[in-house]
Design an enzyme around this catalytic site. Structure first.
Site, mmCIF file in Angstrom:
data_model
loop_
_atom_site.group_PDB
_atom_site.id
_atom_site.type_symbol
_atom_site.label_atom_id
_atom_site.label_comp_id
_atom_site.label_asym_id
_atom_site.label_seq_id
_atom_site.Cartn_x
_atom_site.Cartn_y
_atom_site.Cartn_z
ATOM 1 N N TYR A 1 0.826 -1.215 0.000
ATOM 2 C CA TYR A 1 0.000 0.000 0.000
ATOM 3 C C TYR A 1 0.855 1.259 0.000
ATOM 4 O O TYR A 1 1.951 1.271 0.522
ATOM 5 C CB TYR A 1 -0.901 0.017 1.233
ATOM 6 C CG TYR A 1 -1.871 -1.120 1.336
ATOM 7 C CD1 TYR A 1 -2.226 -1.892 0.226
ATOM 8 C CD2 TYR A 1 -2.448 -1.462 2.568
ATOM 9 C CE1 TYR A 1 -3.122 -2.940 0.336
ATOM 10 C CE2 TYR A 1 -3.344 -2.514 2.685
ATOM 11 C CZ TYR A 1 -3.666 -3.256 1.572
ATOM 12 O OH TYR A 1 -4.549 -4.298 1.692
ATOM 13 N N LEU B 1 -21.442 -0.962 -3.524
ATOM 14 C CA LEU B 1 -22.701 -1.204 -2.818
ATOM 15 C C LEU B 1 -23.345 0.081 -2.284
ATOM 16 O O LEU B 1 -24.476 0.041 -1.800
ATOM 17 C CB LEU B 1 -22.489 -2.203 -1.681
ATOM 18 C CG LEU B 1 -22.422 -3.668 -2.141
ATOM 19 C CD1 LEU B 1 -21.843 -4.562 -1.054
ATOM 20 C CD2 LEU B 1 -23.805 -4.158 -2.564
ATOM 21 N N THR B 2 -22.654 1.211 -2.392
ATOM 22 C CA THR B 2 -23.297 2.485 -2.063
ATOM 23 C C THR B 2 -24.261 2.909 -3.163
ATOM 24 O O THR B 2 -25.128 3.764 -2.932
ATOM 25 C CB THR B 2 -22.266 3.610 -1.889
ATOM 26 O OG1 THR B 2 -21.646 3.883 -3.163
ATOM 27 C CG2 THR B 2 -21.194 3.222 -0.866
ATOM 28 N N GLY B 3 -24.085 2.351 -4.360
ATOM 29 C CA GLY B 3 -24.894 2.744 -5.510
ATOM 30 C C GLY B 3 -24.297 3.875 -6.311
ATOM 31 O O GLY B 3 -24.846 4.263 -7.351
ATOM 32 N N LYS B 4 -23.148 4.411 -5.880
ATOM 33 C CA LYS B 4 -22.622 5.603 -6.549
ATOM 34 C C LYS B 4 -22.092 5.337 -7.958
ATOM 35 O O LYS B 4 -21.923 6.281 -8.739
ATOM 36 C CB LYS B 4 -21.535 6.259 -5.699
ATOM 37 C CG LYS B 4 -20.273 5.436 -5.491
ATOM 38 C CD LYS B 4 -19.322 6.165 -4.549
ATOM 39 C CE LYS B 4 -18.074 5.369 -4.255
ATOM 40 N NZ LYS B 4 -17.192 6.075 -3.289
#
Length: 348
Positions: free
Chosen positions: A53, A243-246
């Site tokens: 990372y 899964l936020t839909g954004k």
């Protein structure tokens, strides 16, 4: 914030773990410190990072996440309050991880090199959990191939007993306390457990993706995790934000990870959008924030020990932390399973 035992180690970790891979690219040092402070204030004692990372992997930012965590630990003087986990990269060809640009492998020499770098950047002389980020074997990784079998035996793969041998030495030397695997298969976990019966350290955990649109861990690995007490440290509970839909219908919000880096292919498969829409509708029906519903579902699974969350702002982190107040009742679970039956694992 509840705590659960990490494998058979006796170490108690918070049910939410702070994932940190955005520190160093999407988040500055100050923002990373703010997230760490907020997480600790809300009862999180478990921090996960990796030599890889920040994300996406780049030579100029490799190790930056560990460096930011290390400066926070030094500034706060709270190493004894944290369960700290990092990872060594598996087999790969990115040239910046090892001297001379050699292929990364899970050999004793390379694992020692990787660990020493992580300890230096993290300003600590030991890790509570040291994980193998992905196998030395050639298998499908990070959604590659979906559920299609792509594993191929390779004559030069580093034997698991050799890798575990050096990890055992590092435990004896006090540089790591426990070991874990990541992005592993049922066969891989069984082999690691078999090797531990001959004196090698026993793996405490497996870190694999798990969320509403990728529940493939439940097919085989969940039973192994429960019966063998190998803790699932679930990553991507929000499916990289999908899964936020954004991202529905190809949307690309400014500043979002997929917009910036175009690395969301795992969640851009046929059937994903319609499944997400079904879960968003369920959240509305239940009067819940869809983020909190998705995260709470993962945390509630009996085979999940800690749910690795991540955010790019303290506002996002506050919403995710609120998921601990959401209960997945039997009725809610039945509704989730009904959707899953129709839209089963579209993004493995």
């Amino acid at each position: 914030m509840k705590q659960r035992e990490l494998g058979r180690t006796g170490i108690m970790v918070s049910e939410l773990c702070l994932g940190t891979m955005t520190f160093g690219q999407q988040n500055t040092e100050a923002e990373g410190h703010a997230q760490l402070d907020m997480a600790l204030a809300h009862g999180i004692n478990f921090i996960d990072t990796a030599e890889l990372y920040s994300i996406p992997p780049r030579a100029e930012t490799q190790g930056s996440t560990e460096t930011i965590i290390g400066s926070w630990l030094k500034a706060r003087g709270n190493r004894d309050k944290i369960i700290l986990a990092s990872k060594a990269v598996g087999r790969g060809t990115q040239p910046w991880f090892r001297p001379g640009g050699e292929e990364t492998r899970l050999t004793p020499r390379q694992i020692r090199y990787a660990l020493e770098g992580s300890l230096r950047r993290l300003n600590t002389d030991y890790l509570d959990l040291y994980q193998l980020h992905w196998p030395d074997r050639k298998i499908g990784l990070f959604g590659e191939g979906g559920t299609t079998f792509t594993s191929l035996a390779d004559a030069d793969e580093v034997p698991i007993e050799e890798t575990l041998g050096v990890l055992g030495d590092l435990v004896t030397e006090g540089k790591i306390r426990h070991v874990g695997v990541s992005n592993e298969t049922a066969w891989g976990v069984s082999e690691y457990l078999a090797c531990s019966r001959t004196g090698a350290p026993r793996i405490a955990s497996i870190q694999n993706a798990y969320n509403l649109i990728n529940r493939t861990f439940e097919i085989g690995l969940a039973e192994m995790a429960l019966r063998e007490r190998v803790s699932l440290l679930a990553y991507s509970p929000l499916a990289q934000g999908y899964l936020t839909g954004k991202y529905l219908n190809g949307a690309r919000p400014a500043g979002a990870r997929t917009t910036l880096f175009d690395r969301g292919q795992r969640y851009q498969k046929p059937g994903v959008d319609v499944a997400i829409e079904a879960y968003l509708a369920l959240a509305r029906e239940e009067g819940l924030d869809p983020v909190q519903l998705a995260v709470a579902f993962v945390t509630s699974r009996p085979f999940v020990t800690s749910n690795i969350i991540g955010a790019t702002s303290t506002q996002q982190l506050a919403t995710i932390l609120g998921s601990v107040e959401v209960t997945i009742t039997p009725e809610r679970e039945a509704k989730i399973n009904a959707i899953h039956q129709v839209y089963s694992n579209p993004a493995p």
